[in-house]
Design an enzyme around this catalytic site. Sequence first.
Site, short mmCIF file in Angstrom:
data_model
loop_
_atom_site.label_atom_id
_atom_site.label_comp_id
_atom_site.label_asym_id
_atom_site.label_seq_id
_atom_site.Cartn_x
_atom_site.Cartn_y
_atom_site.Cartn_z
N LYS A 176 -4.64 -1.23 -6.33
CA LYS A 176 -4.32 -2.36 -5.43
C LYS A 176 -5.59 -3.11 -5.06
O LYS A 176 -5.60 -4.35 -5.01
CB LYS A 176 -3.62 -1.85 -4.17
CG LYS A 176 -2.18 -1.40 -4.43
CD LYS A 176 -1.59 -0.67 -3.22
CE LYS A 176 -0.35 0.10 -3.62
NZ LYS A 176 0.12 1.04 -2.60
N GLN A 184 -1.66 3.70 3.05
CA GLN A 184 -1.11 4.49 1.94
C GLN A 184 -0.42 5.74 2.50
O GLN A 184 -0.99 6.48 3.29
CB GLN A 184 -2.24 4.89 0.97
CG GLN A 184 -1.78 5.62 -0.26
CD GLN A 184 -0.96 4.75 -1.21
OE1 GLN A 184 -1.25 3.59 -1.42
NE2 GLN A 184 0.08 5.33 -1.79
N ASP A 229 3.66 -3.97 3.11
CA ASP A 229 4.55 -2.99 2.46
C ASP A 229 5.97 -3.11 3.00
O ASP A 229 6.87 -2.42 2.51
CB ASP A 229 4.03 -1.56 2.69
CG ASP A 229 3.15 -1.08 1.55
OD1 ASP A 229 3.22 -1.67 0.45
OD2 ASP A 229 2.40 -0.10 1.74
#
Length: 287
Positions: free
Chosen positions: A49, A93, A116
């Site tokens: 990413k 994450q 996200d």
Amino acid sequence: MPATIIDGKALGAKVREEVTASVAELGHVGLATILVGDDPASHIYIDLKQKAATEAGMEARDLKLPADMSEEDLLATIAEVNADNGVDGLLVQLPLPDHIDETRVIEAIAPAKDVDGIHPINAGRLYLGRPTLVPGTPLGIMRMLDEYQIQLEGARAVVVGRSAIVGKPMAHLLLQRNATVTVCHSRTKDLARHTLDADVLVAAVGRLHLISPDMVRAGATVIDVGMNRDGSSRRVLGDVDPGAMERAAYMTPVPGGVGPMTIAMVLQNTVTAARLRKPAGVATAKN
Ligand code: NAP
């Protein structure tokens, strides 16, 4: 005739080109990632990413924090990033170390920076059918379905898996597009009865080749989200047996299907978040 392959690698590259153009137009777009601990798979995802964000011209901040950090310190770091005007998107994450409450952490992310799409505010907006930041994987799948002009209105869509990050948002996005949606999970009885009914079948389970060719309706569109490590070869394989290519009309490969789209859509979400934070004139521009 074998299925037309839905090429996520090529489409992901196209989305990333679009994102690069948007970043150039906006002048500055910032993405911050937070990784707590040493999980090797998480390191790979974050590095991918970071690299993709940098290649798109974004300012990418890479916060790698120790596994034994306290929950309070993590929450304080998130608060700092939330307040930082140079950061448009923030992703944390998952999974987090066991001593940290994932729910508290997710709820600490500013919804406007939640690229996200996991904050309850964004999940709730999706549930209500309002525009919002949506998790990258289902968003990428919608882009693939659109790019290949798969009919969704009135289609019977079956989503296998009901996670907050894939299955549930996928079902909502398909419902928004007027598909008739069935969601299956580990307690579903006679899974094949449902999958065989699907014009559009999305498998997001994490069980190697759970969907056998005889569970796929002839002419269906099959989206394989699964990423399973094959015990002997260590190759990444999907939830759908590749033999299903002989029955499906369209199908995503693994690898090279959903995976490359997910990263591209997280970048696209960062551009969306940046546009929403800029003055009105810019916010109304495309993308
Ligand atoms: P998850 O949170 O573990 O959810 C798996 C879902 O599958 C659950 O809803 C579970 O049901 C259901 N399930 C388990 N066994 C089943 C069975 N035998 N029959 C029917 N349903 C069953 O996983 P996830 O995060 O959604 O990820 C799913 C897969 O996609 C994984 O392989 C993951 O690595 C992959 N993934 C790929 C990408 C990508 O970019 N390519 C992104 C995200 C995830 P219950 O709810 O009843 O437990």
